[in-house]
Write a protein that holds these residues in place. Structure first.
Motif, short mmCIF file in Angstrom:
data_model
loop_
_atom_site.label_atom_id
_atom_site.label_comp_id
_atom_site.label_asym_id
_atom_site.label_seq_id
_atom_site.Cartn_x
_atom_site.Cartn_y
_atom_site.Cartn_z
N LYS A 257 -8.53 6.64 148.22
CA LYS A 257 -8.06 8.41 148.77
C LYS A 257 -9.24 8.59 150.20
CE LYS A 257 -3.54 8.33 147.19
NZ LYS A 257 -3.38 7.18 146.56
N THR A 258 -10.23 8.42 149.37
CA THR A 258 -11.47 8.40 150.21
C THR A 258 -11.12 8.02 152.54
OG1 THR A 258 -13.10 7.57 148.23
CG2 THR A 258 -13.58 8.07 150.89
N LYS A 259 -11.86 8.89 153.06
CA LYS A 259 -11.94 9.01 154.59
C LYS A 259 -13.23 8.27 154.51
CE LYS A 259 -8.10 12.36 154.88
NZ LYS A 259 -8.34 13.96 154.48
N ILE B 96 -19.78 6.58 153.35
CA ILE B 96 -20.12 7.47 152.37
C ILE B 96 -21.23 5.72 151.64
CG2 ILE B 96 -19.79 7.55 150.01
CD1 ILE B 96 -17.70 8.57 150.75
N ARG C 10 -11.99 2.93 141.27
CA ARG C 10 -12.21 3.59 139.90
C ARG C 10 -11.53 2.95 139.31
NH1 ARG C 10 -8.83 8.86 141.97
NH2 ARG C 10 -7.15 7.63 143.79
N MET D 165 -14.88 3.15 137.10
CA MET D 165 -15.14 4.54 136.24
C MET D 165 -16.19 4.32 135.30
SD MET D 165 -13.73 5.65 133.01
CE MET D 165 -12.76 5.12 133.04
N HIS E 55 -27.74 16.20 140.53
CA HIS E 55 -28.03 16.30 139.95
C HIS E 55 -29.81 16.87 139.52
CE1 HIS E 55 -29.16 12.76 138.76
NE2 HIS E 55 -28.00 11.98 138.66
N THR F 140 -13.78 12.29 146.73
CA THR F 140 -14.65 12.07 146.41
C THR F 140 -15.42 12.62 146.03
OG1 THR F 140 -13.97 10.14 148.16
CG2 THR F 140 -15.74 9.86 147.91
N VAL F 141 -16.00 12.23 144.65
CA VAL F 141 -16.63 12.71 144.04
C VAL F 141 -18.35 12.74 143.74
CG1 VAL F 141 -16.90 14.59 142.16
CG2 VAL F 141 -14.35 13.55 142.79
N THR F 142 -19.52 12.92 144.23
CA THR F 142 -20.66 12.83 144.18
C THR F 142 -20.99 13.85 143.41
OG1 THR F 142 -20.71 12.39 146.12
CG2 THR F 142 -22.92 12.46 145.06
N ILE F 143 -21.79 13.49 141.95
CA ILE F 143 -22.70 15.07 141.09
C ILE F 143 -24.30 14.39 141.66
CG2 ILE F 143 -22.99 14.85 138.83
CD1 ILE F 143 -20.59 14.29 137.72
N THR G 200 -27.81 9.13 141.96
CA THR G 200 -26.74 9.95 141.96
C THR G 200 -25.26 9.71 142.93
OG1 THR G 200 -28.47 11.42 142.94
CG2 THR G 200 -26.55 11.89 143.77
N VAL G 201 -24.82 9.12 141.66
CA VAL G 201 -23.34 8.32 142.78
C VAL G 201 -22.14 8.91 142.71
CG1 VAL G 201 -21.91 6.97 140.77
CG2 VAL G 201 -23.54 6.89 139.92
N THR G 202 -21.68 8.45 143.71
CA THR G 202 -20.50 8.64 144.47
C THR G 202 -19.04 7.32 144.14
OG1 THR G 202 -21.42 9.29 146.21
CG2 THR G 202 -19.00 8.73 146.41
N ILE G 203 -17.41 7.72 143.53
CA ILE G 203 -17.02 7.19 143.90
C ILE G 203 -15.66 6.39 144.92
CG2 ILE G 203 -14.76 5.86 142.25
CD1 ILE G 203 -16.38 6.39 140.11
N ILE G 204 -16.05 5.60 145.76
CA ILE G 204 -14.92 5.45 146.45
C ILE G 204 -13.46 5.00 146.20
CG2 ILE G 204 -14.44 3.93 148.56
CD1 ILE G 204 -17.59 4.72 149.73
N HIS G 205 -12.77 5.95 146.82
CA HIS G 205 -11.25 4.91 146.36
C HIS G 205 -9.95 4.89 147.46
CE1 HIS G 205 -10.70 9.47 146.24
NE2 HIS G 205 -11.45 9.50 144.95
N THR H 9 -29.10 6.83 145.16
CA THR H 9 -27.71 7.18 145.55
C THR H 9 -27.45 5.44 145.22
OG1 THR H 9 -28.09 6.68 147.42
CG2 THR H 9 -28.83 9.07 147.36
#
Lengths: 341, 341
Positions: free
Chosen positions: B241-243, B248, B216, B222, A239, A234-237, B234-239, B210
C-alpha cells in the motif's frame, strides 16, 4: 453532553478560538489544505486567528462520542443477556487519592470494583487480589496501578493479570499479536488506540499515507507504530539515535509524537497539510504563569498551526478520551468472554 | 573449511568474479563508496567487472565462520558440563525427502533427533511428538516442518512447542518480546538474524542509519524491522500500500527486501553507497536457461551493483547461513537452559 459542545474551546490556553460545532449529520468542514484524502470533515475548531491555520481535532468530542456509544452497547448487552461488563482496579500504595474510574463506569453502566492496598502490603496479598479478579466472572477488565513508592516487583504483579482481562494491552503476547499480520491482539493499548480513533473519527485516511512516530516507548511509540502499520500506513519511527529527524518528518502525511521534549517539532519540520497528533507533555519555566511554569507539547504549537492541516495536543487534555479507551476495552472483553456480538 | 574460501565465487551465476580472500587478521578491504561508517572491511568480492561496482557480501563465508564458532562453543560446553545441545526435528507429511539438519548438527557436535510422521498421521500423534520433545531434557531446540499436504491444524501443532525450545522464534510472545525495549526474546527468527549477522560481521554500522525493509511478512519483514530498530536504525517498512516506494528507498542507507517481486528495486531506487540485502527469490521465464527459467531477486542486481556500496542476494544461496542460525539458536537455548555462560 451535547449541550456542552458549543462552548469556547482553547486552541492553547493562551489563544482561545471558537469551536465550530458540526458533526456528520449536520454537515462537514474541509480544511483548506487538503492532502489527498487527508481532510478533516467533523468537529474541528480554528487554531489561532489566521484564516490559513490548522484545524484543531476535538479530542473531547471524540471521547464523548465514544462514551455515548459504550453506554448504548452496555445497555444493549444488559437487555440481551442480562450481563454488564466489569472493570476491576487494584490501587497499590495509595490510601488517599480517589481513583478516577468509578464515575465514568457508573455513567456507562459498567460495574467497577476497587481494591486499595496500602503502602507496606505484601506482594502475596497483591497477587491474591489479582488472582481473585482473574477468577471473578463479573470482572472483564483489570487495571493495576502503582502509586507512591512500592517495594513490590511490578512486573510480577502485572504478569499475573490474565491476558484475557489485561486491558492495558502491554503484555508481550498481546504486543506480539499486534505486530503480526493475520493475528488479533486481545486489546489495543489505550493511547495508541485513542490516536487511531482520532484519525478515523475525523475521516483522516491512514491507508497509503506516510506516518512518522517520534519516540519508541513500549507504552506508546512502538504500539502506535504497529497500529498505524496494521492500518496500511508506511511507518517510520524516529528516536534518539535518528540523524536529521526533521528530514524524515518533512516527508510525513501524519506525525505522532510522544517524547516529552518541549517544542522540539518546529514548523519547518512539518510538510504543509500534514496531520499532527502531539501526545508529549513537558513543563517549562514561565515567570508570567501562575505557578511559575507552563505545560507545552513536543510540537511547537503556534508554528505547527501555520503549516499543518489538522492538529491535536495533549496539553490541557482532560483525559476523557483515555478513560473512554479503558471503558471500551472493558466492553470489548466482556463481549468476547460472553460471545456477545 | 578455510581451504574452500579461495575458490571462484559467482556474483551472479552468469557473471562470476574472483573472491578477494581477506579476513580481519589478514587485512581489510574498504569499498570505494564509503557512506559514513557503512564500510565493508572483511571478505568481499567484486560485483561484475566495473571498478566502480558494489562489493559482494560473502554470505557463505559468514555462514562458515558462525558454524566454526558454534563447533568451538559446543565443544567447550561438552568439556565443561558434559552436555551437548540437542535439536529435534518433526517432519510431518513426508516420508521420502531426507531432512537437511543431521549432517551440520553432527559436524558441530549438536545431537539431532528426527521424527517422521507420514501423510495421514493424526493430529494427536503429532502433538504427542511435540510434547515428548518439550519434556526431553536432551532436546533444546524444536523444529516442526510441514511437507506436502497436511490436514492438520498447523497453528495448533506449532503453538504446542514450548516457547523455550521454539527456535523458529515466530511465537507471538517471542515477537512481542522482540518488539519491546528492555525485554529479550527467547530467539531471533533465523533469516532476520542472518541479515543482522551479515551487517555486523562486515562492520557495516546499523546504529543511526536509515534502513528500509521491503515487505512486512510475519516471517521476515516485520521481525527484521524490529531487529534493526533494536540496533538503533531508523526503520521504515514498505509494503503493497506504500505509494512511491522508490522515494523512500532512495533515502535509505540500508535496504533489505523480501517480497518475491523480480527486479523490482531498480538502480534508480538506490542511494549511492547504500548497502543492499536481497532475500527475495523469484523464477522468471528464460528461453536461454537450461530449464527454461532463471532465478532472480527483488533487486535488479546488475543495476544495483553500479550504485550500492555492498550487496548480497539470496539467488543461488546454499542456505548455509540459515542452517547456521538454527544451530546457533539451538546452542543459545542449551546455554540458557543449563545456565552455561
Amino acid at each position: 453532553m451535547e449541550a456542552n459542545m458549543g462552548s469556547l474551546m482553547g486552541c492553547t490556553s493562551s489563544t482561545p478560538s471558537f469551536l465550530i460545532h458540526l458533526n456528520r449529520q449536520n454537515g462537514a468542514i474541509f480544511t483548506r489544505r487538503c492532502m489527498g484524502h487527508l481532510c478533516l470533515r467533523t468537529a474541528v475548531s480554528a487554531c489561532g486567528s489566521s484564516s490559513d491555520a490548522a484545524m484543531v481535532i476535538d479530542k473531547k468530542r471524540v471521547g464523548k462520542d465514544i462514551i455515548t456509544e459504550i453506554r448504548t452497547e452496555v445497555s444493549r448487552m444488559k437487555e440481551s443477556i442480562s450481563m454488564v461488563p466489569g472493570l476491576a482496579v487494584l490501587l497499590i500504595g495509595d490510601t488517599i487519592i480517589s481513583e478516577p474510574y468509578s464515575v465514568p463506569c457508573e455513567f456507562v453502566g459498567i460495574r467497577s470494583f476497587v481494591v486499595r492496598l496500602p503502602e507496606g502490603t505484601t506482594e502475596e496479598k497483591a497477587l491474591e487480589s489479582v488472582s481473585g479478579f482473574n477468577d471473578d466472572p463479573c470482572v472483564h477488565g483489570i487495571l493495576v496501578e502503582f502509586r507512591l513508592q512500592s517495594h513490590m516487583d511490578e512486573h510480577k504483579i502485572l504478569n499475573a493479570v490474565s491476558i484475557e482481562k489485561d486491558i492495558n494491552g502491554f503484555n508481550p503476547l498481546n504486543i506480539g499479536l499486534l505486530a503480526m499480520r493475520g493475528r488479533e491482539p486481545f486489546f489495543l493499548p489505550r493511547t495508541p488506540k485513542a490516536c487511531i480513533e482520532l484519525l478515523h473519527r475525523n475521516n483522516i485516511e491512514i491507508r497509503g499515507k506516510t506516518a512518522v512516530v517520534i519516540g519508541r516507548s513500549n507504552s506508546f511509540g512502538m504500539p502506535v507504530a504497529l497500529l498505524l502499520q496494521r492500518e496500511d500506513a508506511t511507518v517510520t519511527i524516529i528516536h534518539s539515535k535518528t540523524k536529521n529527524p526533521e528530514d524524515i518528518t518533512r516527508q510525513a502525511d501524519i506525525i505522532i509524537s510522544a517524547v516529552g521534549k518541549p517544542n522540539m517539532v518546529r514548523g519547518s519540520w512539518i510538510k504543509p497539510g500534514a496531520v499532527i497528533i502531539d501526545v508529549g507533555i513537558s513543563f517549562v519555566p514561565d515567570q508570567y504563569a501562575r505557578y511559575g511554569f507552563r505545560c507545552v507539547g513536543d510540537v511547537f504549537y503556534e508554528e505547527a498551526c501555520e503549516v499543518a492541516s489538522a492538529i491535536t495536543t495533549d496539553v490541557g487534555d482532560p483525559g476523557l478520551l483515555r478513560i473512554a479507551m479503558f471503558l471500551s476495552n472493558t466492553l470489548t472483553s466482556a463481549k468476547r468472554i460472553h460471545n456477545f456480538l
